[in-house]
Motif scaffolding. Structure first.
Motif, short mmCIF file in Angstrom:
data_model
loop_
_atom_site.label_atom_id
_atom_site.label_comp_id
_atom_site.label_asym_id
_atom_site.label_seq_id
_atom_site.Cartn_x
_atom_site.Cartn_y
_atom_site.Cartn_z
N THR A 127 1.46 -4.92 8.86
CA THR A 127 1.51 -3.49 9.18
C THR A 127 2.61 -3.24 10.20
O THR A 127 2.91 -4.07 11.05
CB THR A 127 0.18 -2.99 9.75
OG1 THR A 127 -0.06 -3.59 11.03
CG2 THR A 127 -0.98 -3.30 8.82
N PHE A 140 -4.24 5.37 2.57
CA PHE A 140 -3.39 4.51 1.77
C PHE A 140 -4.17 4.00 0.56
O PHE A 140 -5.38 3.80 0.63
CB PHE A 140 -2.89 3.31 2.58
CG PHE A 140 -1.87 3.66 3.63
CD1 PHE A 140 -0.51 3.56 3.37
CD2 PHE A 140 -2.28 4.09 4.88
CE1 PHE A 140 0.42 3.88 4.34
CE2 PHE A 140 -1.35 4.40 5.86
CZ PHE A 140 0.01 4.30 5.59
N ALA A 182 0.85 -1.20 0.00
CA ALA A 182 0.00 0.00 0.00
C ALA A 182 0.88 1.24 0.00
O ALA A 182 1.97 1.26 0.59
CB ALA A 182 -0.93 0.00 1.21
N ASP A 183 0.40 2.29 -0.67
CA ASP A 183 1.14 3.55 -0.77
C ASP A 183 0.38 4.66 -0.05
O ASP A 183 -0.84 4.78 -0.19
CB ASP A 183 1.33 3.95 -2.24
CG ASP A 183 2.07 2.88 -3.03
OD1 ASP A 183 3.11 2.40 -2.54
OD2 ASP A 183 1.60 2.54 -4.14
N LEU A 184 1.10 5.47 0.72
CA LEU A 184 0.49 6.58 1.43
C LEU A 184 0.09 7.67 0.45
O LEU A 184 0.89 8.13 -0.35
CB LEU A 184 1.46 7.13 2.47
CG LEU A 184 0.95 8.29 3.33
CD1 LEU A 184 -0.24 7.86 4.18
CD2 LEU A 184 2.07 8.82 4.22
N ARG A 185 -1.18 8.12 0.52
CA ARG A 185 -1.69 9.13 -0.38
C ARG A 185 -1.98 10.47 0.30
O ARG A 185 -2.07 11.48 -0.37
CB ARG A 185 -2.97 8.63 -1.07
CG ARG A 185 -2.73 7.47 -2.03
CD ARG A 185 -1.77 7.84 -3.15
NE ARG A 185 -1.52 6.78 -4.09
CZ ARG A 185 -2.21 6.59 -5.22
NH1 ARG A 185 -3.22 7.39 -5.51
NH2 ARG A 185 -1.89 5.60 -6.02
#
Length: 293
Positions: free
Chosen positions: A225, A266, A36-39
Motif C-alpha cells: 500500500t 477498493f 486493487a481498483d478504486l471504486r
C-alpha cells in the motif's frame, strides 16, 4: 562567536542525518493498494480524531479514533449511505484511552482499549452493534492494538503486533501467543474467508495488507500500500499504513485520514487472489522506526 560556529555545525549535522535517512529509505509503493481498483469515496461527516479501526455492514460504518490531546477514545457510528454521524460512544477507561483496530462477529463489535505505551494493559470490550451497549470487558496484561473476531475466538495484536494473542472468550484466557509471521506492524485485522486479513505499516509512508492462513498462521499473500488521495500536512491523510481497514469478500475499505476523513472503497482484482511467492516476500523492506499509534 559561539552562535556563529554552532549554527552551521547544527545545520550540517541535520542535513547529514536527513541525507542518511533518505539514502537508507526504500522506494515507497507508487500506487494506492496493489492489485486493487478504486471504486468510490464517501466523506464521513462528523468529528473524528486519529483513526484506528473500521467496520461496516450494509447500513452503518463504525470507526474508532483516539483524541490524544484530551486522552479520550471513541467509537463513532456513521450512516453508510450519507456518511453522516449517528452516534458516538466514549470508550475511555482511566489510563486506557487508546481504542485500536476493531472487528465484528455475531452483531458484536470487539474493541481493544489500551494504555498508549507498550507492555502495559488493555481491555477487550464487546459492544452490541445495534444498541452500542457494552456487553462485557476482558482485562489483558499487555497493550493490544487490533483485534479480529470469529465466533468465540479472538486474535489480537500487541504493540506493533509483534505478538498475536489467540483467545477463546468462552474461557476468557489466552489460548496461545504466537509471533507475528510478517514484518508488517498490524493496525487493523479481520477474519475473511478462512484467513486473517491484516493491514499495517512498514514505514512512515508505506504499508501492506497480508492474508494469513487460519489457524496455521502462515502468510499466503501480501499487497503493498502507498498513498491514497492527496497528501495533507503532518500525516493527516494520504499514506495508508493500516489504521482503518474493513473487508467484505473482494471489497476492501480503508479510512487513511484523520478527521476530516473519507471512506475509500477498493475492489481486489484477480491478481490479489494469487498465492504469495518468495520474490514478493523478499521485496518487502525491513521495518524502520514505527509510526505513532
Amino acid at each position: 562567536m559561539i552562535r556563529k560556529i554552532a549554527r552551521p555545525r547544527l545545520t550540517a549535522l541535520l542535513l547529514g542525518i536527513a541525507s542518511l535517512s533518505v539514502a537508507a529509505s526504500p522506494v515507497p509503493f507508487a500506487g494506492a493498494i496493489e492489485d486493487a481498483d478504486l471504486r468510490g469515496v464517501l466523506p464521513l461527516e462528523g468529528e473524528l480524531f486519529h483513526v484506528q479501526g473500521l467496520e461496516l455492514d450494509r447500513e452503518r460504518i463504525w470507526v474508532t479514533s483516539v483524541d490524544r490531546a484530551n486522552r479520550k477514545g471513541y467509537l463513532h457510528e456513521f450512516d453508510r449511505t450519507t456518511g453522516r454521524i449517528m452516534r458516538r460512544l466514549d470508550l475511555t477507561d482511566g489510563v486506557r484511552y487508546h481504542p485500536g483496530g476493531i472487528s465484528m462477529s455475531d452483531r458484536s463489535i470487539w474493541v481493544p482499549v489500551a494504555e498508549l505505551k507498550p507492555n502495559s494493559s488493555a481491555m477487550l470490550v464487546e459492544i452490541d452493534a445495534d444498541t452500542l451497549q457494552i456487553r462485557r470487558k476482558i482485562s489483558v496484561a499487555d497493550h493490544l492494538g487490533c483485534i479480529a473476531a470469529l465466533g468465540s475466538q479472538l486474535v489480537a495484536g500487541s504493540w506493533d503486533s509483534k505478538l498475536l494473542y489467540v483467545f477463546d472468550v468462552s474461557d476468557k484466557v489466552a489460548v496461545r501467543v504466537v509471533p507475528n509471521p510478517s514484518r508488517t506492524r498490524y493496525q487493523d485485522m479481520k477474519f475473511v474467508d478462512g484467513h486473517l486479513v491484516a493491514g499495517g505499516s512498514l514505514t512512515w509512508w508505506s504499508g501492506a495488507v497480508d492474508w494469513i492462513e487460519w489457524p496455521s498462521m502462515k502468510i499466503r499473500r501480501t499487497s503493498r500500500t502507498g498513498a491514497i488521495g492527496p497528501i495533507r500536512p503532518f500525516g493527516r491523510g494520504g499514506p495508508y499504513t493500516g489504521e482503518g481497514m474493513a473487508m467484505k469478500g473482494r471489497d476492501l475499505y480503508v479510512v487513511p485520514e484523520d478527521g476530516p476523513s473519507r471512506l475509500f472503497h477498493f475492489r481486489l482484482n484477480d491478481q490479489a487472489h494469487k498465492p504469495i511467492d518468495s520474490f514478493t516476500l523478499a521485496s518487502v523492506p525491513p521495518p524502520s522506526a514505527g509510526r505513532p499509534h
